[in-house]
Design a protein around this motif. Structure first.
Motif, PDB file in Angstrom:
ATOM      1  N   TYR A   1      -0.300  11.480 -12.664  1.00  0.00           N
ATOM      2  CA  TYR A   1      -0.948  12.804 -12.726  1.00  0.00           C
ATOM      3  C   TYR A   1      -2.480  12.674 -12.714  1.00  0.00           C
ATOM      4  O   TYR A   1      -3.167  13.387 -11.985  1.00  0.00           O
ATOM      5  N   GLN A   2      -3.010  11.729 -13.527  1.00  0.00           N
ATOM      6  CA  GLN A   2      -4.469  11.528 -13.577  1.00  0.00           C
ATOM      7  C   GLN A   2      -5.015  11.151 -12.205  1.00  0.00           C
ATOM      8  O   GLN A   2      -6.042  11.646 -11.768  1.00  0.00           O
ATOM      9  N   ALA A   3      -4.291  10.239 -11.539  1.00  0.00           N
ATOM     10  CA  ALA A   3      -4.736   9.793 -10.219  1.00  0.00           C
ATOM     11  C   ALA A   3      -4.703  10.948  -9.217  1.00  0.00           C
ATOM     12  O   ALA A   3      -5.581  11.076  -8.367  1.00  0.00           O
TER      13      ALA A   3
ATOM     14  N   PRO B   1       0.828  -1.206   0.000  1.00  0.00           N
ATOM     15  CA  PRO B   1       0.000   0.000   0.000  1.00  0.00           C
ATOM     16  C   PRO B   1       0.866   1.261   0.000  1.00  0.00           C
ATOM     17  O   PRO B   1       1.948   1.274   0.587  1.00  0.00           O
ATOM     18  N   GLU B   2       0.363   2.316  -0.663  1.00  0.00           N
ATOM     19  CA  GLU B   2       1.050   3.608  -0.652  1.00  0.00           C
ATOM     20  C   GLU B   2       0.331   4.547   0.308  1.00  0.00           C
ATOM     21  O   GLU B   2      -0.901   4.639   0.291  1.00  0.00           O
ATOM     22  N   VAL B   3       1.104   5.197   1.151  1.00  0.00           N
ATOM     23  CA  VAL B   3       0.526   6.178   2.072  1.00  0.00           C
ATOM     24  C   VAL B   3       1.267   7.500   1.931  1.00  0.00           C
ATOM     25  O   VAL B   3       2.428   7.544   1.517  1.00  0.00           O
ATOM     26  N   SER B   4       0.561   8.559   2.267  1.00  0.00           N
ATOM     27  CA  SER B   4       1.126   9.905   2.208  1.00  0.00           C
ATOM     28  C   SER B   4       0.882  10.567   3.556  1.00  0.00           C
ATOM     29  O   SER B   4      -0.206  10.429   4.130  1.00  0.00           O
ATOM     30  N   VAL B   5       1.883  11.278   4.058  1.00  0.00           N
ATOM     31  CA  VAL B   5       1.717  11.900   5.377  1.00  0.00           C
ATOM     32  C   VAL B   5       2.363  13.285   5.403  1.00  0.00           C
ATOM     33  O   VAL B   5       3.496  13.468   4.985  1.00  0.00           O
TER      34      VAL B   5
ATOM     35  N   LYS C   1      -8.668   9.923 -10.483  1.00  0.00           N
ATOM     36  CA  LYS C   1      -8.461   8.501 -10.760  1.00  0.00           C
ATOM     37  C   LYS C   1      -7.811   7.789  -9.574  1.00  0.00           C
ATOM     38  O   LYS C   1      -6.934   6.940  -9.733  1.00  0.00           O
ATOM     39  N   SER C   2      -8.225   8.162  -8.384  1.00  0.00           N
ATOM     40  CA  SER C   2      -7.690   7.482  -7.198  1.00  0.00           C
ATOM     41  C   SER C   2      -8.668   7.649  -6.036  1.00  0.00           C
ATOM     42  O   SER C   2      -9.513   8.547  -6.035  1.00  0.00           O
ATOM     43  N   GLN C   3      -8.499   6.765  -5.077  1.00  0.00           N
ATOM     44  CA  GLN C   3      -9.230   6.865  -3.813  1.00  0.00           C
ATOM     45  C   GLN C   3      -8.228   7.331  -2.782  1.00  0.00           C
ATOM     46  O   GLN C   3      -7.125   6.771  -2.678  1.00  0.00           O
TER      47      GLN C   3
ATOM     48  N   SER D   1      -4.795   4.016  -6.238  1.00  0.00           N
ATOM     49  CA  SER D   1      -4.918   4.537  -7.594  1.00  0.00           C
ATOM     50  C   SER D   1      -5.687   3.561  -8.482  1.00  0.00           C
ATOM     51  O   SER D   1      -5.491   2.357  -8.406  1.00  0.00           O
ATOM     52  N   GLU D   2      -6.557   4.117  -9.340  1.00  0.00           N
ATOM     53  CA  GLU D   2      -7.245   3.285 -10.346  1.00  0.00           C
ATOM     54  C   GLU D   2      -6.274   2.936 -11.475  1.00  0.00           C
ATOM     55  O   GLU D   2      -6.475   1.980 -12.206  1.00  0.00           O
TER      56      GLU D   2
END
Length: 318
Positions: free
Chosen positions: A223-225, A193-197, A230-232, A216-217
């Motif tokens: 960029y789209q995501a 999983p990718e996380v951002s903080v 195009k992402s959750q 991401s979808e």
């Protein structure tokens, strides 16, 4: 706001959000567009007034105006790589970002990784190329494996990034990345999983904001995501207590290792619940839908409060 990179329009949007949310009882804000062809103050009627680069002043309404503080919302060069901040330091103008050297360091993905690895922060195995280097895809694959990521070393918003599944795709990805930068980073694909903080200075302390998980979808968080839905983005991330604590600890440590101040948002991939650091953004997106404002909102910090705090912290710097 603005800048000289592919991120100019995103920066103008971020800057517009900051301008809109500043408390007019407390501040008298001006929109300053820093563009390759001009540096101008733009009023609400879109009239432009040139900035005097000698002292970053402007003649506006018949009077010369000098500023107390610059809110830096420039993604990419010259705001996120520290160039314009060095100029502000030279003329004694306070700003909301970290010192110019820290900004230059964190904008350079390779150099950031080399510093944090020294302190035991986990990262992906990588290969580094300069434009003109002889390309040996077999050697690259032997080092990082397939699939792998090809990234411009000094660029943001996922411009120029590719995910390669073959030697041929590596060559195509390198060509694409060189359109954004003359330096390239090729990294091993980390499966997890990718996380951002976000980590910020808040009321004088280092504050780690709630973690966001990115789903991401597309094949990755491109960029789209990021900008076209195009992402959750799940804030707070659905992580175990133990994993979330590991991410928070790593994020705070990275911020402190790099001597950061002001805003930051970093990305991590969780491999067997262990955070692996990817990169840091020192001028993260500041629109309502951007990740750092989402995280601040989850921490009950409004946009007005977030931006006000950044200016207060800047004004207190010696």
């Amino acid at each position: 706001m603005g800048g000289y990179s592919s991120e100019v329009n995103i920066s103008l949007k971020s800057g517009g959000v900051v301008y809109k949310n500043l408390d007019r009882e407390k501040y008298n804000p001006y929109k300053v567009h820093i563009l390759k062809e001009k540096w101008v103050v733009v009023d609400d009627a879109s009239t432009e007034y040139p900035i005097d680069k000698n002292d970053f002043s402007v003649t506006y309404g018949g009077a010369k105006i000098t500023f107390d503080c610059v809110f830096n919302a420039i993604h990419g060069t010259p705001g996120e790589d520290g160039k314009i901040l060095a100029y502000f330091d030279l003329i004694g103008l306070k700003h909301t970002s970290a010192p110019f050297y820290q900004m230059a360091l964190t904008f350079n993905k390779r150099d950031t990784l080399s510093v944090v690895k020294h302190y035991g922060i986990k990262t992906a195995t990588s290969v580094y190329l300069n434009k003109g280097d002889v390309l040996n895809t077999d050697k690259i694959i032997a080092t990082v494996g397939l699939p792998c990521f090809i990234k411009p070393n000094n660029a943001g918003s996922s411009f120029g990034i590719s995910k390669a599944y073959s030697a041929e795709e590596i060559s195509i990805g390198i060509e694409k990345a060189y359109k954004e930068d003359s330096e390239i980073l090729i990294e091993r694909f980390l499966d997890g999983p990718e996380v951002s903080v976000g980590v910020i200075q808040y009321k004088g302390d280092v504050k780690v904001l709630p973690i966001t998980e990115i789903k991401s979808e597309n094949d990755f968080f491109d960029y789209q995501a990021k900008y076209e839905g195009k992402s959750q983005e799940i804030t707070p991330a659905d992580l175990s207590k133990d994993t979330a604590e590991k991410v928070r600890k790593a994020a705070k440590k990275v911020y402190q290792i790099l001597n950061m101040s002001g805003f930051s948002r970093s990305e991590y991939i969780l491999v067997n619940n262990e955070p692996h650091f990817l990169e840091m953004n020192s001028v993260p997106g500041l629109t309502e839908e951007s990740l750092l404002p989402q995280q601040a909102n989850e921490a009950n910090i409004s946009l007005a409060d977030l931006f006000d705090n950044a200016i207060e912290m800047a004004l207190q710097k010696s």
